[in-house]
Design an enzyme around this catalytic site. Structure first.
Site, PDB file in Angstrom:
ATOM      1  N   SER A 296       0.839  -1.195   0.000  1.00 17.84           N
ATOM      2  CA  SER A 296       0.000   0.000   0.000  1.00 17.84           C
ATOM      3  C   SER A 296       0.880   1.253   0.000  1.00 17.84           C
ATOM      4  CB  SER A 296      -0.961  -0.040   1.195  1.00 17.84           C
ATOM      5  OG  SER A 296      -2.007   0.877   1.012  1.00 17.84           O
ATOM      6  N   ASP A 386      -9.593  -4.945  -5.166  1.00 16.11           N
ATOM      7  CA  ASP A 386      -9.138  -3.937  -4.204  1.00 16.11           C
ATOM      8  C   ASP A 386      -9.992  -2.672  -4.327  1.00 16.11           C
ATOM      9  OD1 ASP A 386      -7.700  -2.243  -2.500  1.00 16.11           O
ATOM     10  OD2 ASP A 386      -5.792  -3.152  -3.071  1.00 16.11           O
ATOM     11  N   HIS A 415      -8.012  -5.267  -0.406  1.00 14.32           N
ATOM     12  CA  HIS A 415      -6.820  -4.629   0.157  1.00 14.32           C
ATOM     13  C   HIS A 415      -6.258  -5.498   1.289  1.00 14.32           C
ATOM     14  CE1 HIS A 415      -4.254  -1.199  -0.168  1.00 14.32           C
ATOM     15  NE2 HIS A 415      -4.297  -0.959   1.119  1.00 14.32           N
TER      16      HIS A 415
END
Length: 434
Positions: A296, A386, A415
């Site tokens: 991320s 995601d 995610h």
């Protein structure tokens, strides 16, 4: 004796009760959406067919009410409700331009909601980022690093005996970042056995939290430094970090977007690169290998560090955030934190003439512009489902990455990552540390 038996029985009941709570896994009612291509990939103009099933105890649920929305990721065009007589339905869609199309279905059963999601790719290998490059991008970051490196590292190192293992000594460390009193903190793991070792820099995802350190990657065979990015010790109790995220560091990712020199991420990027400086200062480093990895926000930082420091020899990025912000100005999903996704705010910025300044400022912190400057082997992985870092931005960045690269897609993940994905990530890192 009877009293003792009673106490033992009570303790057993308590333990069993705690275990039963810990063993709650999954849900009995599940919404699944399956595309008719096993790899979830289609060519532009092709039709994708999605099969929706709502199941209870693995059997289709009759007369279930659902609501669904569908369209390009983050920009749904269809919003409808339906009753599925036999718990199933078909949905077809297509795209004329490269991108990702998402169908999300929510079933309501006995007052509770259950969601399923499926995202089909249309010619994803042809996706190109919208992000443009500031003329002084290289000069900006050269000066930022020169200013930071004007300061001595002046590092500190504190042994954490309770975290040490038979293979590694573990320390909380700190070093100076971009001013004499601005520090970065992290957890350092160094093999117990004297020698020279390759090293790994772990950079963090978004948020504010403590860190435990990494003693699991190539134990006894590699140095690992896991850093925080907020300039605070990383061994305090969780409540301290929760309070900071709700207070002084709330929404830190949006600070001074239109002022590149005042952007919160300026010290974050320089501090991450100085993590390489710190590793290079260690007598145990072998002077050859430094990898950088993160997920991320950490995916973005991996790209930034690899682009700005030629001592980095490989990178691994999982669902890399902060890539192609600009796409959302054009109505295409861009990277977290989605500066330009809110239509009302976007119109307001246009009317106040601040949009251009924010777009220009964001370009200095866009993973796309860092990726263009990377020249090391890289491993990328993300999921089509995601909803934080949309696959459009991740795939677009992968397509323009100029060096040796490998993509490992886990279509169903959002995610988060699956165990197999984690294992593959670790395997790439270990192979490159060798």
């Amino acid at each position: 004796m009877n009293k003792l038996k009673y106490i033992i029985l009570c303790l057993l009941c308590l333990i069993l009760g705690m275990q039963s709570k810990a063993q709650i896994v999954g849900k009995n009612i599940v919404v699944t959406i399956t595309p008719d291509h096993k790899d979830w990939n289609y060519k532009t103009g092709e039709k994708a067919t999605f099969i929706v099933n709502v199941r209870k105890s693995q059997t289709l649920l009759d007369n279930v009410k659902v609501s669904y929305e569908a369209g390009p990721v983050m920009y749904p065009e269809v919003k409808k409700t339906a009753t599925l007589k036999d718990g199933t339905m078909k949905y077809t869609a297509s795209m004329s331009t490269p991108g990702f199309y998402r169908l999300s279905v929510t079933a309501e059963v006995e007052g509770k909601k259950y969601e399923g999601r499926c995202t089909a790719a249309f010619s994803p290998e042809k996706i190109q980022p919208y992000c443009k490059e500031p003329k002084d991008f290289d000069g900006f970051w050269k000066k930022a690093l020169a200013d930071a490196r004007f300061n001595d590292l002046n590092s500190t190192k504190r042994l954490l005996p309770e975290r040490c293992t038979k293979d590694a000594n573990v320390y909380e460390i700190s070093y100076v970042n971009n001013s004499w009193n601005s520090r970065m903190y992290g957890i350092l793991s160094v093999p117990v056995k004297a020698g020279k070792y390759p090293a790994l820099l772990r950079v963090p995802g978004a948020g504010v939290r403590p860190y435990t350190g990494d003693t699991y990657t190539a134990p006894s065979k590699a140095i690992v430094l896991e850093i925080g990015v907020h300039g605070i010790p990383v061994t305090m109790e969780q409540k301290v970090y929760d309070n900071l995220l709700a207070g002084a560091l709330n929404n830190y990712w949006s600070t001074n977007l239109d002022e590149p020199n005042e952007n919160f991420y300026k010290r974050v990027v320089t501090g991450a690169v100085r993590g390489v400086d710190y590793i290079a200062s260690l007598p145990e480093w072998n002077g050859k290998t430094i990898g950088v990895t993160g997920a991320s926000q950490g995916g973005f930082l991996s790209l930034a560090v690899a682009a700005l420091d030629n001592r980095v020899t490989f990178l691994a990025a999982v669902h890399d955030a902060m890539c192609d912000f600009e796409a959302e100005v054009h109505g295409v999903a861009g990277g977290w934190p989605h500066y330009f996704h809110d239509k009302a705010k976007l119109e307001s910025m246009k009317n106040s003439k601040t949009l251009e300044a924010k777009i220009e400022g964001a370009r200095y912190y866009d993973g796309v512009n860092f990726a263009k400057r990377c020249h090391v082997p890289a491993w990328f992985s993300f999921g089509y489902n995601d909803d934080v870092v949309p696959p459009v931005s991740s795939y677009g960045l992968y397509n323009i990455y100029p060096a040796e690269k490998k993509l490992s897609v886990y279509q169903q993940t959002a995610h988060f990552w699956y165990q197999e994905q984690w294992d593959e990530w670790q395997s790439f890192i270990i192979d490159n540390l060798k």
